[in-house]
Design an enzyme around this catalytic site. Structure first.
Site, PDB file in Angstrom:
ATOM      1  N   ASP A 106       0.833  -1.199   0.000  1.00 11.81           N
ATOM      2  CA  ASP A 106       0.000   0.000   0.000  1.00 11.81           C
ATOM      3  C   ASP A 106       0.873   1.258   0.000  1.00 11.81           C
ATOM      4  O   ASP A 106       2.096   1.179   0.112  1.00 11.81           O
ATOM      5  CB  ASP A 106      -0.936  -0.034   1.225  1.00 11.81           C
ATOM      6  CG  ASP A 106      -2.301   0.542   0.905  1.00 11.81           C
ATOM      7  OD1 ASP A 106      -2.400   1.398   0.001  1.00 11.81           O
ATOM      8  OD2 ASP A 106      -3.287   0.158   1.570  1.00 11.81           O
ATOM      9  N   GLU A 139       0.314  -0.116  -5.313  1.00 10.30           N
ATOM     10  CA  GLU A 139      -0.707   0.935  -5.365  1.00 10.30           C
ATOM     11  C   GLU A 139      -0.073   2.249  -5.826  1.00 10.30           C
ATOM     12  O   GLU A 139      -0.635   3.333  -5.649  1.00 10.30           O
ATOM     13  CB  GLU A 139      -1.351   1.089  -3.987  1.00 10.30           C
ATOM     14  CG  GLU A 139      -1.807  -0.238  -3.405  1.00 10.30           C
ATOM     15  CD  GLU A 139      -3.219  -0.222  -2.883  1.00 10.30           C
ATOM     16  OE1 GLU A 139      -3.750   0.869  -2.628  1.00 10.30           O
ATOM     17  OE2 GLU A 139      -3.789  -1.313  -2.738  1.00 10.30           O
ATOM     18  N   TYR A 143      -1.610   6.559  -5.851  1.00 10.73           N
ATOM     19  CA  TYR A 143      -1.148   7.621  -4.958  1.00 10.73           C
ATOM     20  C   TYR A 143      -0.443   8.753  -5.722  1.00 10.73           C
ATOM     21  O   TYR A 143      -0.331   9.868  -5.219  1.00 10.73           O
ATOM     22  CB  TYR A 143      -0.235   7.043  -3.876  1.00 10.73           C
ATOM     23  CG  TYR A 143      -1.014   6.279  -2.825  1.00 10.73           C
ATOM     24  CD1 TYR A 143      -1.550   6.916  -1.712  1.00 10.73           C
ATOM     25  CD2 TYR A 143      -1.259   4.910  -2.956  1.00 10.73           C
ATOM     26  CE1 TYR A 143      -2.292   6.228  -0.765  1.00 10.73           C
ATOM     27  CE2 TYR A 143      -1.992   4.203  -2.013  1.00 10.73           C
ATOM     28  CZ  TYR A 143      -2.515   4.869  -0.921  1.00 10.73           C
ATOM     29  OH  TYR A 143      -3.258   4.178   0.017  1.00 10.73           O
ATOM     30  N   ASP A 167     -11.119   2.541  -3.912  1.00  9.24           N
ATOM     31  CA  ASP A 167     -11.655   1.268  -3.433  1.00  9.24           C
ATOM     32  C   ASP A 167     -13.011   0.985  -4.066  1.00  9.24           C
ATOM     33  O   ASP A 167     -13.847   1.877  -4.184  1.00  9.24           O
ATOM     34  CB  ASP A 167     -11.867   1.313  -1.905  1.00  9.24           C
ATOM     35  CG  ASP A 167     -10.573   1.146  -1.139  1.00  9.24           C
ATOM     36  OD1 ASP A 167      -9.532   0.915  -1.770  1.00  9.24           O
ATOM     37  OD2 ASP A 167     -10.599   1.260   0.097  1.00  9.24           O
TER      38      ASP A 167
END
Length: 365
Positions: A106, A139, A143, A167
């Site tokens: 993440d 991810e 970001y 999500d």
């Protein structure tokens, strides 16, 4: 808890999920103890994972399955547990020593964009150095996107798949927003997808578990049947990694039939590895295609209308594959919502497809 993952692995092995191709049982955030051990290593929460991750991995492997785990590029995970910043090499070695097969990495609490990129690159190299084959789920572009356009060529050098969008939730509006975003950005993302690196439309978890579809929320309660068919069909068109976010102990026979549908999974996993794209839209209808091995195409007709009854969409087969998909003739087979052969058509024919509101008809040409 480890009990949840043991039960899920049992169901995957016993009820046809593994045989359909779902091979990873993945733990998401919150599996860790709040602090590292005296050697600086991550450790599992002793109450919820009393046997430790290595034991759980051994059990999952004994069922012919693989184990995925979660960490974060920053100093804390999204839920506030210890992140991997400054520990990339140690954490990669720890995961490999436990027998982990996939890492979801993440991007919370990473500081600057430079540190974010540096962390994703570092962990990729650290995983490779372990000598263990570990799928690397990033991810990174998600970001980056609010600030700059991701460099997908670089991201693919380091990651096996990468999350692009917010999500997913167990709702039609969530599925629709993912499809709209993908169509809007297809010029920049479709061309990079292929063997070794895939666009992941979304990431989310229920019960802290994501059990291999990018996240298919089919088998929960928020989608109608037609909307579940749309998600399965469109994730196959998009060549999305297939992670299920659901509880396999409590799933309807209909949802199980859809998620284990061999024809749809074969399209999703097609060896040519090309991602599909939208070729036209007309009022509430969208027409998508995906080139497949053997000069075939998967074709999806999506009806975004949310009220009323089924409607017909008619299109010329010359639309498909830049006019080549049906030249001089082709056979057409419907895969979803039910499978049946439509017969042989010449390349100048038109197809008329009846589609329910928020539904999709998936064809193989």
């Amino acid at each position: 808890s480890e009990q949840l993952f043991v039960e899920m692995a049992d169901v995957m092995a016993a009820e046809g999920w593994r045989d359909a191709g779902y091979e990873f049982v993945c733990i998401d955030d919150c599996w860790m103890a709040p602090t590292r051990d005296e050697h600086g290593r991550l450790q599992a929460d002793p109450k919820r994972f009393p046997s430790g991750i290595r034991k759980l991995a051994d059990y999952v492997h004994s069922k012919g399955l693989k184990l995925g785990i979660y960490s974060d590029v920053g100093n804390k995970t999204c839920a506030g547990f210890p992140g991997s910043y400054n520990y990339y090499d140690l954490d990669a070695q720890t995961f490999a020593s436990w027998g982990v097969d996939l890492l979801k990495f993440d991007g919370c609490n990473s500081g600057t964009l430079e540190l974010l990129a540096e962390g994703y690159r570092h962990m990729s190299l650290a995983l490779n150095k372990t000598g263990r084959s570990i799928v690397y789920s990033c991810e990174w572009p998600f970001y980056l996107r609010p600030v700059q356009q991701p460099n997908y060529t670089e991201i693919k050098q380091y990651c096996n798949h990468w999350r692009n969008f917010f999500d997913v939730y167990d709702s039609w509006s969530s599925i629709k927003s993912i499809l709209d975003w993908t169509a809007l950005h297809q010029d920049s993302i479709v061309k990079i997808a292929g063997p070794g690196g895939w666009n992941d439309p979304d990431m989310a978890t229920l019960l802290g578990i994501f059990v291999f579809l990018s996240q298919l929320v089919i088998g929960n309660f928020g989608l109608s049947w037609d909307q579940a068919v749309t998600q399965m069909a469109m994730w196959a068109i998009m060549a999305a990694p297939l992670f299920m976010s659901n509880d396999l102990r409590h799933i309807s026979p209909e949802a199980k039939w859809l998620l284990q549908n061999k024809e749809v999974i074969a399209i999703n996993q097609d060896p040519l590895g090309k991602q599909g794209y939208q070729i036209t839209k007309d009022k509430n209808f969208q027409l998508w295609e995906r080139p497949l091995a053997g000069r075939a195409y998967a074709v999806a007709v999506l009806n975004q209308q949310e009220i009323g009854g089924p409607q017909n969409f008619t299109f010329s087969l010359t639309f498909l594959g830049n006019g080549l998909a049906c030249n001089p003739a082709c056979s057409v087979r419907q895969v979803l919502p039910a499978s049946r052969d439509w017969g042989v058509y010449s390349w100048v024919s038109s197809l008329s497809v009846e589609v329910n509101p928020t539904g999709t008809v998936l064809l193989k040409v």
